[in-house]
Design a protein around this motif. Structure first.
Motif, PDB file in Angstrom:
ATOM      1  N   VAL A  76       0.596  19.300  75.234  1.00 31.73           N
ATOM      2  CA  VAL A  76      -0.844  20.258  75.007  1.00 31.73           C
ATOM      3  C   VAL A  76      -1.656  20.220  73.684  1.00 31.73           C
ATOM      4  N   GLN A  77      -2.445  20.210  73.986  1.00 32.76           N
ATOM      5  CA  GLN A  77      -3.275  20.562  72.386  1.00 32.76           C
ATOM      6  C   GLN A  77      -4.139  21.627  72.614  1.00 32.76           C
ATOM      7  N   PRO A  78      -4.484  22.460  73.175  1.00 30.25           N
ATOM      8  CA  PRO A  78      -5.296  23.202  73.571  1.00 30.25           C
ATOM      9  C   PRO A  78      -6.780  23.865  72.458  1.00 30.25           C
ATOM     10  N   VAL A  79      -8.002  23.845  73.344  1.00 30.02           N
ATOM     11  CA  VAL A  79      -9.048  23.713  72.328  1.00 30.02           C
ATOM     12  C   VAL A  79      -9.760  25.309  73.370  1.00 30.02           C
ATOM     13  N   LEU A  80     -10.337  26.260  72.529  1.00 28.46           N
ATOM     14  CA  LEU A  80     -11.197  27.104  72.979  1.00 28.46           C
ATOM     15  C   LEU A  80     -12.234  27.468  72.280  1.00 28.46           C
ATOM     16  N   ARG A  81     -12.973  26.753  73.413  1.00 24.63           N
ATOM     17  CA  ARG A  81     -14.224  26.630  73.118  1.00 24.63           C
ATOM     18  C   ARG A  81     -15.268  26.441  74.497  1.00 24.63           C
ATOM     19  N   GLU A  82     -16.728  27.371  73.893  1.00 22.99           N
ATOM     20  CA  GLU A  82     -17.094  26.666  75.937  1.00 22.99           C
ATOM     21  C   GLU A  82     -18.006  25.298  75.601  1.00 22.99           C
ATOM     22  N   LEU A  83     -18.922  25.378  76.617  1.00 23.45           N
ATOM     23  CA  LEU A  83     -18.747  24.202  77.117  1.00 23.45           C
ATOM     24  C   LEU A  83     -20.401  24.159  76.724  1.00 23.45           C
ATOM     25  N   SER A  84     -20.624  23.920  75.732  1.00 26.00           N
ATOM     26  CA  SER A  84     -22.146  23.980  75.564  1.00 26.00           C
ATOM     27  C   SER A  84     -22.192  22.491  74.264  1.00 26.00           C
ATOM     28  N   ASP A  85     -20.762  22.888  73.676  1.00 29.56           N
ATOM     29  CA  ASP A  85     -21.269  21.711  72.403  1.00 29.56           C
ATOM     30  C   ASP A  85     -20.057  20.668  73.215  1.00 29.56           C
ATOM     31  N   LEU A  86     -19.694  19.735  73.567  1.00 27.72           N
ATOM     32  CA  LEU A  86     -19.418  18.325  73.972  1.00 27.72           C
ATOM     33  C   LEU A  86     -18.625  17.355  73.109  1.00 27.72           C
ATOM     34  N   ARG A  87     -19.228  17.470  72.091  1.00 24.78           N
ATOM     35  CA  ARG A  87     -19.006  16.217  70.601  1.00 24.78           C
ATOM     36  C   ARG A  87     -18.075  16.407  70.641  1.00 24.78           C
ATOM     37  N   PHE A  88     -17.107  17.459  70.553  1.00 23.80           N
ATOM     38  CA  PHE A  88     -15.095  17.041  70.171  1.00 23.80           C
ATOM     39  C   PHE A  88     -15.055  16.163  71.214  1.00 23.80           C
ATOM     40  N   LEU A  89     -15.215  16.406  72.354  1.00 23.93           N
ATOM     41  CA  LEU A  89     -14.542  14.596  73.600  1.00 23.93           C
ATOM     42  C   LEU A  89     -14.127  13.022  72.507  1.00 23.93           C
ATOM     43  N   ALA A  90     -15.306  13.242  71.736  1.00 25.96           N
ATOM     44  CA  ALA A  90     -15.290  12.102  71.267  1.00 25.96           C
ATOM     45  C   ALA A  90     -13.467  11.670  70.013  1.00 25.96           C
ATOM     46  N   ARG A  91     -13.389  13.305  69.572  1.00 28.37           N
ATOM     47  CA  ARG A  91     -11.700  13.223  68.808  1.00 28.37           C
ATOM     48  C   ARG A  91     -11.178  12.886  69.659  1.00 28.37           C
ATOM     49  N   TYR A  92     -10.833  12.528  71.110  1.00 28.70           N
ATOM     50  CA  TYR A  92      -9.801  11.861  71.483  1.00 28.70           C
ATOM     51  C   TYR A  92      -9.845  10.545  72.048  1.00 28.70           C
ATOM     52  N   PRO A  93      -8.613   9.493  71.663  1.00 31.28           N
ATOM     53  CA  PRO A  93      -8.548   8.602  72.203  1.00 31.28           C
ATOM     54  C   PRO A  93      -9.123   8.009  73.544  1.00 31.28           C
ATOM     55  N   GLY A  94      -9.621   6.603  73.549  1.00 28.36           N
ATOM     56  CA  GLY A  94      -9.758   6.346  75.043  1.00 28.36           C
ATOM     57  C   GLY A  94      -8.745   6.175  75.784  1.00 28.36           C
ATOM     58  N   PRO A  95      -8.424   5.292  76.710  1.00 26.89           N
ATOM     59  CA  PRO A  95      -9.545   5.937  78.099  1.00 26.89           C
ATOM     60  C   PRO A  95      -9.160   6.855  78.113  1.00 26.89           C
ATOM     61  N   ARG A  96     -10.481   8.176  78.773  1.00 28.46           N
ATOM     62  CA  ARG A  96     -10.390   9.108  78.567  1.00 28.46           C
ATOM     63  C   ARG A  96     -10.148   9.783  80.572  1.00 28.46           C
ATOM     64  N   LEU A  97      -9.317  10.594  81.025  1.00 33.01           N
ATOM     65  CA  LEU A  97     -10.083  11.426  81.704  1.00 33.01           C
ATOM     66  C   LEU A  97     -10.387  12.795  81.523  1.00 33.01           C
ATOM     67  N   VAL A  98     -12.494  13.008  82.045  1.00 28.85           N
ATOM     68  CA  VAL A  98     -12.160  14.704  81.817  1.00 28.85           C
ATOM     69  C   VAL A  98     -11.656  14.944  82.999  1.00 28.85           C
ATOM     70  N   LEU A  99     -11.457  16.263  83.518  1.00 22.37           N
ATOM     71  CA  LEU A  99     -11.464  16.714  84.757  1.00 22.37           C
ATOM     72  C   LEU A  99     -12.228  17.980  84.233  1.00 22.37           C
ATOM     73  N   PHE A 100     -13.387  18.213  85.513  1.00 21.63           N
ATOM     74  CA  PHE A 100     -13.810  19.269  85.415  1.00 21.63           C
ATOM     75  C   PHE A 100     -14.005  19.843  86.677  1.00 21.63           C
ATOM     76  N   ILE A 101     -12.236  20.062  87.251  1.00 19.53           N
ATOM     77  CA  ILE A 101     -12.348  20.494  88.181  1.00 19.53           C
ATOM     78  C   ILE A 101     -12.210  22.743  89.432  1.00 19.53           C
ATOM     79  N   GLY A 102     -12.034  22.810  90.278  1.00 22.44           N
ATOM     80  CA  GLY A 102     -11.902  24.450  90.784  1.00 22.44           C
ATOM     81  C   GLY A 102     -12.838  25.121  90.732  1.00 22.44           C
ATOM     82  N   SER A 103     -14.618  23.670  91.190  1.00 20.82           N
ATOM     83  CA  SER A 103     -15.479  24.506  91.248  1.00 20.82           C
ATOM     84  C   SER A 103     -16.027  25.162  90.244  1.00 20.82           C
ATOM     85  N   THR A 104     -16.153  25.383  89.016  1.00 24.93           N
ATOM     86  CA  THR A 104     -16.416  25.564  88.810  1.00 24.93           C
ATOM     87  C   THR A 104     -17.831  25.103  88.372  1.00 24.93           C
TER      88      THR A 104
END
Ligand code: AVJ
Length: 317
Positions: free
Chosen positions: A130-158
């Motif tokens: 588990v590698q937690p990241v504390l941040r808002e969703l306004s800048d998502l460029r940090f996603l590039a740091r993680y190796p692919g393939p990636r599964l991005v979850l945006f669940i919970g009807s947020t």
């Protein structure tokens, strides 16, 4: 003079100042989620009236194998607005059936929620890193740091908290970081009978009312506010034109509230409301259109028997 120093006072100062001085008054939904509010939300997810969480969990449980197969075996799981990550465990457990370890990156604005997510996942599934990241969703460029393939979850009807243009902007921001091998898993609540919808946002036990008022409690705690919590009534209503549940806090009487750290006094007329949340309810064509506008193609949607909720797997086009 105060206005451009607000950011220095507190991370919530700017939003609170802007919202309480606007007309009509509003406060952003992300303000719900301090430690107390995150705990209240967890309580909401277990209420008999709040079908959202358990309906989504049932869909994920039933289709975990297919979701993981379609997403691909080697994925890094990145969850936006992860909260307590209860439901994610179902997917992580499924991924561990084929692999020694999985990397899980929960992203959230609540430090307390991230700590809880890490503890519960590590306890239940020791092979998840588990590698937690504390941040808002306004800048998502940090996603590039993680190796692919990636599964991005945006669940919970947020996503339901966002206006369509904001939702599309966020989805575009995700799409911009994803490659053809990566997948997005999106959870959306669906339009349904008001006899089901309304109690979910106005439960008999008053937990949602406490969750709503926690915004005022938080302003009192963090900005030296003088809100009388009992002076505001919890209101949840259906806005048919916009296809959304709205939550408001309505002043029971005329009152004035001082917010020390903002140097602000707010006068409320009797019956005046603060709009604290929108929770959009979707149809399948609308979800498809939002995804398409953001550059995603819909690969598969899964729903429950009653058609109350849907989970969608999408890829960039
Ligand atoms: C976390 C945004 C999905 O809209 O149902 C629950 C928040 N508000 N009860 C929702 C919420 C009131 C929730 N989301």
């Amino acid at each position: 003079m105060i206005a451009h120093n607000l950011r220095l006072i507190s991370p919530i100062a700017e939003d609170v100042y802007a919202g309480l001085t606007s007309s009509p008054r509003r406060l952003p939904a992300k303000l719900f989620y301090d430690a107390a509010g995150s705990a209240l939300f967890e309580e909401i997810t277990r209420l008999p009236e709040y079908y959202v969480t358990r309906t989504e969990a049932a869909i994920l449980r039933r289709h975990a194998a297919e979701i993981c197969r379609r997403a691909g075996k080697g994925v890094t799981v990145i969850e936006l607005a992860a909260g307590s990550a209860e439901k994610t465990r179902l997917l992580l457990a499924e991924l561990l059936r084929d692999r020694m370890s999985v990397t899980y990156v929960p992203v959230d604005v609540s430090e307390a929620a991230l700590a809880a997510a890490r503890d519960s996942i590590e306890r239940a599934l020791p092979n998840v890193r588990v590698q937690p990241v504390l941040r808002e969703l306004s800048d998502l460029r940090f996603l590039a740091r993680y190796p692919g393939p990636r599964l991005v979850l945006f669940i919970g009807s947020t996503i339901g908290n966002l206006e369509d243009d904001e939702a599309v902007a966020l989805l575009r921001g995700i799409a911009a970081e994803l490659g053809p091998q990566d997948r997005l898993l999106l959870g959306t609540d669906l339009v349904k009978d008001l006899a089901v919808l309304l109690p979910a946002y106005n439960d008999a036990g008053g937990v949602t009312a406490r969750f709503n008022r926690n915004q005022l409690a938080r302003i009192n705690r963090e900005l030296g506010g003088t809100f009388d919590l009992e002076g505001f009534r919890h209101v949840a209503l259906w806005n048919a034109e916009r296809s959304r549940i709205e939550m408001h806090l309505e002043a029971r009487r005329r009152q004035s509230v001082r917010i020390r750290d903002l140097g602000l006094v707010v006068e409320f007329a009797a019956g005046e409301r603060i709009h604290t949340e929108n929770s959009y309810k979707y149809t399948l064509p609308r979800v498809r259109a939002l995804l398409a506008q953001a550059g995603f193609g819909l690969e598969q949607s899964w729903s429950d028997e009653r058609g109350w909720y849907a989970v969608h797997l999408a890829h960039i086009r």
